[in-house]
Scaffold this motif. Structure first.
Motif, mmCIF file in Angstrom:
data_model
loop_
_atom_site.group_PDB
_atom_site.id
_atom_site.type_symbol
_atom_site.label_atom_id
_atom_site.label_comp_id
_atom_site.label_asym_id
_atom_site.label_seq_id
_atom_site.Cartn_x
_atom_site.Cartn_y
_atom_site.Cartn_z
ATOM 1 N N GLN A 162 -19.091 5.021 10.114
ATOM 2 C CA GLN A 162 -20.472 5.234 11.193
ATOM 3 C C GLN A 162 -20.685 6.270 11.649
ATOM 4 O O GLN A 162 -22.310 7.204 11.455
ATOM 5 C CB GLN A 162 -20.728 3.707 11.994
ATOM 6 C CG GLN A 162 -20.895 2.546 11.905
ATOM 7 C CD GLN A 162 -21.313 1.996 10.070
ATOM 8 O OE1 GLN A 162 -22.501 2.478 10.553
ATOM 9 N NE2 GLN A 162 -21.294 1.300 9.168
ATOM 10 N N SER A 163 -19.886 7.292 11.873
ATOM 11 C CA SER A 163 -20.676 8.512 13.021
ATOM 12 C C SER A 163 -20.166 9.944 11.857
ATOM 13 O O SER A 163 -20.012 10.916 12.308
ATOM 14 C CB SER A 163 -19.440 8.471 14.166
ATOM 15 O OG SER A 163 -18.188 8.808 13.271
ATOM 16 N N ALA A 188 -20.330 0.059 18.040
ATOM 17 C CA ALA A 188 -19.679 0.832 17.558
ATOM 18 C C ALA A 188 -18.332 0.806 16.848
ATOM 19 O O ALA A 188 -17.491 0.933 16.380
ATOM 20 C CB ALA A 188 -19.199 1.856 18.106
#
Length: 125
Positions: free
Chosen positions: A107-108, A36
């Motif tokens: 991405q979150s 991440a």
């Protein structure tokens, strides 16, 4: 184990599986966290590259007075896109100001923003 027998006992196999499970319980979350962070850094690097590219294009085309927008897809990350906004102005007659901003969702799903502002001196003729 008696002499002449081959293989592992049930206790040895269960112990090995427990150790493997314990190692994996620490390794998998750490790996996912590093992945991440890698994606986050990659999107920041790409955003900075887009900022620099747009600012250089604007400084080559002096004088550029006005503003613009552009949506660009990521070259590195699938499903990632960037919104570029730029503006060129003359705060003083001999000073040219370039402002470029890039926005994207990571991405979150969190909204990210990065901007750069630069000035160019143009002597009056």
């Amino acid at each position: 184990m008696k002499s002449g027998e081959h293989g592992y006992t049930l206790a040895e196999t269960v112990t090995g599986l427990l150790v493997l499970g314990l190692v994996l319980s620490f390794a998998v979350p750490t790996f996912l966290e590093l992945k991440a962070k890698e994606l986050e850094q990659l999107s920041k690097v790409e955003a900075m590259s887009l900022l620099q590219e747009r600012a250089e294009k604007m400084s080559v085309r002096l004088p550029f007075s006005g503003q613009g927008k552009e949506k660009r897809k990521s070259r590195l990350l699938p499903r990632q896109s960037y919104q570029l906004v730029w503006r060129g102005s003359f705060p003083k007659p001999d000073l040219y100001q370039i402002e470029v901003e890039v926005q994207w969702r990571d991405q979150s799903g969190k909204q990210r923003r990065m901007s750069v502002k630069t000035h160019r001196f143009r002597p009056l003729r």
